[in-house]
Enzyme design. Structure first.
Site, short mmCIF file in Angstrom:
data_model
loop_
_atom_site.label_atom_id
_atom_site.label_comp_id
_atom_site.label_asym_id
_atom_site.label_seq_id
_atom_site.Cartn_x
_atom_site.Cartn_y
_atom_site.Cartn_z
N GLU A 108 28.76 3.05 19.42
CA GLU A 108 29.42 2.53 20.28
C GLU A 108 30.65 3.46 20.53
O GLU A 108 31.19 3.80 19.46
CB GLU A 108 29.64 1.11 20.02
CG GLU A 108 30.36 0.21 20.98
CD GLU A 108 30.59 -1.09 20.40
OE1 GLU A 108 30.90 -2.07 21.29
OE2 GLU A 108 30.67 -1.19 19.24
N LYS B 77 26.11 -3.77 26.95
CA LYS B 77 26.33 -4.82 26.01
C LYS B 77 26.22 -6.08 26.53
O LYS B 77 27.11 -6.43 27.42
CB LYS B 77 27.60 -4.54 25.09
CG LYS B 77 27.89 -5.22 24.00
CD LYS B 77 29.22 -4.66 23.16
CE LYS B 77 29.18 -5.37 22.05
NZ LYS B 77 30.56 -5.12 21.46
N CYS C 216 26.47 -3.20 18.72
CA CYS C 216 27.31 -3.96 17.87
C CYS C 216 27.13 -5.47 17.64
O CYS C 216 26.41 -6.05 17.14
CB CYS C 216 28.86 -3.71 18.39
SG CYS C 216 30.21 -3.57 17.01
#
Length: 270
Positions: A40, A112, A148
């Site tokens: 990321e 995301k 993440c």
């Protein structure tokens, strides 16, 4: 299939970060990898402005990543920032935290879904959440994508498995703090068990490993990229410093896990 996890430490400079991508992509290819995963925020590290550098998937930064993938005949997964929706008045108020996947005929992206509003950091202040799970296929292997904070939410991983994923890729810039590296590894192992997939968890390296100071509360990485089997076993792991981790994928192990531990078949949906 051989894959590689590129545990790098990015900074503010976009061109400098692209040079790191080119270096590690070449090293991954030389090591026999068909796919290389970057973390990321490969485009620009957290703790820096994002709105001014966000660009579409056909913009110059992504186009250069695409060219690097073509030059090395390898699939690249890398974190970038794309423009969010236009707010009232015509101004863009937020970006999207996007994974670009490109190379060898593969072209897709993932935004995301779960934003990191925790441990004193509010990602939702500057980032607009995605809403759709994404998988892609390479050489007969199906990969699911996650970023993440997504790793704390099992449903995305089982959804990817329902869509055929043998492998879940997690790209991260994990926040540091007491117990955080241990949580990162624990969560990667748990998600492998939840979904009976191989988990490739690639994080930004720890800036402290290069003597760099942290940028406030921004999550800038702890390292410890890890490869986890569908039985939850850690197959290989890096420490906090930058490095390249190779893994040889065997989808027969996924089939074995789903025979011995059929959690996807046994679960009840409420």
């Amino acid at each position: 299939m051989r894959v590689a996890l590129a545990q790098i430490i990015t900074g503010r400079d976009l061109a400098g970060n692209l040079a790191i991508v080119e270096d590690y992509a070449g090293r991954a290819k030389a090591g026999g990898a068909e796919l290389v995963v970057f973390p990321e925020a490969t485009m620009r590290a957290f703790g820096n402005s994002l709105l001014d550098i966000a660009e579409p998937l056909d913009g110059p930064w992504a186009t250069r990543v695409r060219a690097i993938a073509a030059e090395h005949d390898i699939v690249i997964v890398a974190g970038m920032f794309t423009p969010g929706a236009v707010a009232d008045g015509g101004a863009r108020a937020k970006v999207r935290n996007t994974l670009l996947v490109t190379g060898r005929g593969v072209e897709t992206s993932y935004d995301k879904i779960h934003l990191f509003d925790a441990f004193g950091f509010a990602e939702s202040d500057t980032v607009e959440a995605g809403s759709d799970a994404v998988t892609f296929e390479l050489g007969g292997v199906t990969f699911g994508l996650a970023t993440c904070y997504d790793v704390r939410f099992p449903d995305l991983f089982t959804e990817n498995a329902d869509r055929g994923a043998d492998v879940n890729i997690v790209c991260a810039s994990w926040g540091s703090g007491p117990g955080k590296a241990e949580q990162w590894k624990l969560l990667a192992r748990a998600r492998a068990l939840d979904s009976t997939t191989v988990v490739l968890a690639c994080g930004q390296g720890d800036p402290a490993s290069l003597g760099l100071e942290p940028r406030g509360a921004a999550p800038t990485g702890v390292g410890h990229s890890v490869v986890v089997s569908p039985f939850g076993d850690v197959l290989d792991e890096l420490d906090g410093a930058p490095g390249l981790l190779f893994a040889d994928l065997d989808t027969d192990v996924v089939k074995e896990a789903r025979t011995k531990l059929p959690v996807l078949a046994n679960r009840h949906k409420f």
